[in-house]
Design a protein around this motif. Structure first.
Motif, mmCIF file in Angstrom:
data_model
loop_
_atom_site.group_PDB
_atom_site.id
_atom_site.type_symbol
_atom_site.label_atom_id
_atom_site.label_comp_id
_atom_site.label_asym_id
_atom_site.label_seq_id
_atom_site.Cartn_x
_atom_site.Cartn_y
_atom_site.Cartn_z
ATOM 1 N N THR A 192 0.867 -1.275 0.009
ATOM 2 C CA THR A 192 0.202 -0.030 0.028
ATOM 3 C C THR A 192 0.722 1.327 -0.158
ATOM 4 O O THR A 192 2.112 1.221 0.207
ATOM 5 C CB THR A 192 -0.868 0.020 1.160
ATOM 6 N N LEU A 193 0.341 2.359 -0.250
ATOM 7 C CA LEU A 193 0.860 3.795 -0.215
ATOM 8 C C LEU A 193 1.649 3.722 1.381
ATOM 9 O O LEU A 193 2.921 4.258 1.052
ATOM 10 C CB LEU A 193 0.095 4.620 -0.549
ATOM 11 N N LEU A 194 0.903 3.743 2.164
ATOM 12 C CA LEU A 194 1.430 3.814 3.528
ATOM 13 C C LEU A 194 2.753 3.006 3.904
ATOM 14 O O LEU A 194 3.811 3.201 4.270
ATOM 15 C CB LEU A 194 0.444 3.593 4.635
ATOM 16 N N ASP A 195 2.694 1.813 3.428
ATOM 17 C CA ASP A 195 3.647 0.704 3.459
ATOM 18 C C ASP A 195 5.003 1.304 2.879
ATOM 19 O O ASP A 195 6.096 0.924 3.176
ATOM 20 C CB ASP A 195 3.161 -0.614 2.940
ATOM 21 N N ALA A 196 4.589 1.653 1.520
ATOM 22 C CA ALA A 196 5.835 2.180 0.628
ATOM 23 C C ALA A 196 6.507 3.294 1.205
ATOM 24 O O ALA A 196 7.744 3.373 1.271
ATOM 25 C CB ALA A 196 5.183 2.597 -0.636
ATOM 26 N N ILE A 197 5.887 4.057 1.802
ATOM 27 C CA ILE A 197 6.346 5.312 2.644
ATOM 28 C C ILE A 197 7.125 5.040 3.656
ATOM 29 O O ILE A 197 8.220 5.181 3.789
ATOM 30 C CB ILE A 197 5.501 6.470 2.756
ATOM 31 N N ASN A 198 6.814 4.054 4.373
ATOM 32 C CA ASN A 198 7.633 3.537 5.592
ATOM 33 C C ASN A 198 8.754 2.614 5.153
ATOM 34 O O ASN A 198 9.699 2.740 5.992
ATOM 35 C CB ASN A 198 6.648 2.499 6.592
ATOM 36 N N ARG A 199 8.822 1.974 4.173
ATOM 37 C CA ARG A 199 10.023 1.381 3.458
ATOM 38 C C ARG A 199 10.877 2.321 3.194
ATOM 39 O O ARG A 199 11.848 2.022 3.226
ATOM 40 C CB ARG A 199 9.577 0.221 2.448
ATOM 41 N N ALA A 200 10.480 3.409 2.433
ATOM 42 C CA ALA A 200 11.402 4.322 1.950
ATOM 43 C C ALA A 200 11.973 5.265 3.205
ATOM 44 O O ALA A 200 12.515 6.206 2.894
ATOM 45 C CB ALA A 200 10.697 5.361 0.937
ATOM 46 N N GLY A 201 11.727 4.911 4.468
ATOM 47 C CA GLY A 201 12.194 5.388 5.405
ATOM 48 C C GLY A 201 11.544 6.661 6.022
ATOM 49 O O GLY A 201 11.989 7.575 6.961
ATOM 50 N N GLY A 202 10.344 6.996 5.530
ATOM 51 C CA GLY A 202 9.497 7.991 5.818
ATOM 52 C C GLY A 202 9.891 9.424 5.228
ATOM 53 O O GLY A 202 10.700 9.499 4.166
ATOM 54 N N LEU A 203 9.024 10.445 5.539
ATOM 55 C CA LEU A 203 9.265 11.638 4.882
ATOM 56 C C LEU A 203 10.255 12.662 5.329
ATOM 57 O O LEU A 203 10.774 12.533 6.672
ATOM 58 C CB LEU A 203 8.010 12.489 4.962
ATOM 59 N N ASN A 204 11.019 13.424 4.324
ATOM 60 C CA ASN A 204 12.044 14.602 4.934
ATOM 61 C C ASN A 204 11.413 15.550 5.441
ATOM 62 O O ASN A 204 10.068 15.667 5.378
ATOM 63 C CB ASN A 204 12.999 14.998 3.674
ATOM 64 N N SER A 205 12.209 16.408 6.203
ATOM 65 C CA SER A 205 11.603 17.566 6.869
ATOM 66 C C SER A 205 11.035 18.595 5.775
ATOM 67 O O SER A 205 10.140 19.368 6.119
ATOM 68 C CB SER A 205 12.803 18.357 7.624
ATOM 69 N N ASP A 206 11.638 18.564 4.561
ATOM 70 C CA ASP A 206 11.158 19.609 3.434
ATOM 71 C C ASP A 206 10.019 18.918 2.672
ATOM 72 O O ASP A 206 9.541 19.414 1.618
ATOM 73 C CB ASP A 206 12.110 20.008 2.599
ATOM 74 N N ALA A 207 9.234 17.653 2.962
ATOM 75 C CA ALA A 207 8.435 17.087 2.319
ATOM 76 C C ALA A 207 6.986 17.793 2.283
ATOM 77 O O ALA A 207 6.611 18.353 3.309
ATOM 78 C CB ALA A 207 8.131 15.831 2.574
ATOM 79 N N ASP A 208 6.311 18.087 1.118
ATOM 80 C CA ASP A 208 5.158 18.558 1.075
ATOM 81 C C ASP A 208 4.045 17.377 1.019
ATOM 82 O O ASP A 208 3.778 16.797 0.089
ATOM 83 C CB ASP A 208 4.950 19.368 -0.065
ATOM 84 N N TRP A 209 3.614 16.908 2.386
ATOM 85 C CA TRP A 209 2.915 15.669 2.503
ATOM 86 C C TRP A 209 1.470 15.839 2.193
ATOM 87 O O TRP A 209 0.683 14.820 2.570
ATOM 88 C CB TRP A 209 3.141 14.965 3.926
#
Length: 386
Positions: A192-209
């Motif tokens: 899922t999208l949430l799984d993929a973001i977690n596998r990618a190490g999460g968001l950076n501080s400059d991310a527009d989530w």
């Protein structure tokens, strides 16, 4: 004495002529080719700007729907039905029970992915006795059933087991402001999208989530990780498919401009939780109480891009060039309204000067000129006394 008078007059005249050479740079239009502006004149431009006094009713109308925690039944159904389908590049592990001669042993130093059956570019594998088996696009259950049926001609009641030893045919891509961007394999475990973001190490501080994009088959849909991860809105989650591209943009576009009679005019970044008008004013130290007009707190929101879009293809729909929202904080309690007014990227917050402040500035600019004329008059009077 006449000579002194003539000398003084000459000096004054030279000074006046020298005054024409004003210090500082200047761009003269006299010798340049000025292209005529074919756009609408100022009067027409002003007519295409809407001004709205900010009230509680208007703020309620403009407020975006709040994200709330909710389940995603459609996604749950997809996950329950999910089955991986084999593709070229995958490696299958086929086991025929009680027939070790047909099962290639992995050995002590060979993994299943090294000793398994490679799915060729044409979507087939080769297996003894039955030859080529078309496996592309099939589930492991379908591959097992077909191999069992074909092996039954050579083996009595064959017991066949098929599994995927290496998932290499299907990938999705995570790009942008994540810790580990790159490709992620689609496996027998749904991604899922949430799984993929977690596998990618999460968001950076400059991310527009708030403006994450999912591109599938050339079509782009915008999703909010803020709603998904912060508010628990599972309707923002998606089951990823082969070839999907998830892009998390930088928050460079998440900015507003605060100008005019404030303590520290500057550009502000909208953080992950958003920004209200009152937050923007406090972020620049508040309004200048001695110079600002408390009735003239304006938010200028451009609609120019929408106007250009509506004008394509000969469309004559008249679209306001900009919307201006005015907040009157002469009574400071009105700042409560500002806390509920959500700013959007590229909004301009402008605080006007009080009328007396503008008049004082005019006088301040005139004073040097008046003083100069006074000194000049006194000099002429001195000359006459000579």
């Amino acid at each position: 004495m006449n000579v002194k008078k003539k000398l003084l007059v000459t000096t004054v005249a030279a000074s006046l002529l020298a005054g024409c050479a004003v210090p500082g740079s200047h761009l003269s239009m006299d010798t340049k080719n000025v292209v005529e502006n074919h756009e609408q004149d100022t009067a027409q431009f002003d007519q295409n700007i809407n001004v709205y006094p900010l009230t509680t009713g208007l703020v309620n109308e403009l407020r975006k729907p709040r994200f709330v925690s909710r389940t995603n039944p459609a996604l749950d159904a997809q996950l329950n039905r999910y089955q991986y389908r084999v593709g070229p590049g995958d490696i299958l592990n086929v086991t025929i029970w009680d027939h070790p001669e047909l099962t290639i042993p992995a050995g002590s130093y060979r993994s299943s992915s090294e000793s398994g059956n490679w799915v060729h570019a044409d979507g087939t594998i080769f297996y003894p006795y039955i030859g080529l088996v078309k496996v592309e696009g099939k589930t492991v259950t379908q591959v097992r059933d077909e191999m069992s049926r074909r092996l039954a001609k050579f083996i009595e009641a064959p017991q066949v087991d098929v599994n995927v030893a290496a998932f290499r045919s299907q990938k999705t891509y995570i790009t942008g402001e994540v810790s580990k961007p790159g490709q992620q394999a689609i496996t027998n475990v749904p991604l899922t999208l949430l799984d993929a973001i977690n596998r990618a190490g999460g968001l950076n501080s400059d991310a527009d989530w708030r403006n994450v994009t999912l591109t599938r088959n050339g079509e782009e849909q915008r999703l909010s990780l803020y709603a998904l991860m912060q508010r628990g809105d599972l309707m923002q989650n998606r089951l990823l498919e082969p070839g999907d591209i998830v892009h998390v943009p930088r928050n460079d576009a998440q900015k507003v401009f605060v100008m005019g009679e404030v303590k520290e005019p500057k550009l502000l970044k909208i953080d992950r939780a958003g920004m209200s008008l009152t937050e923007a004013l406090s972020g620049v130290g508040g309004i200048n109480e001695l110079e600002a007009d408390a009735t003239g707190i304006f938010v200028i929101r451009s609609n120019l891009s929408k106007s250009l879009e509506s004008g394509k293809g000969g469309d004559t729909i008249q679209q306001a060039v900009a919307d201006i929202y005015q907040l009157n904080i002469k009574d400071a309690a009105a700042l409560v309204i500002g806390t509920e007014f959500e700013l959007q990227p590229y909004d301009i917050v402008y605080v006007t000067a009080a009328p007396i402040s503008r008049w004082n500035r005019v006088v301040k600019q005139l004073l040097p000129t008046i003083s100069g004329f006074k000194n000049l008059t006194e000099g002429v009077n001195i000359m006459r006394t000579w």
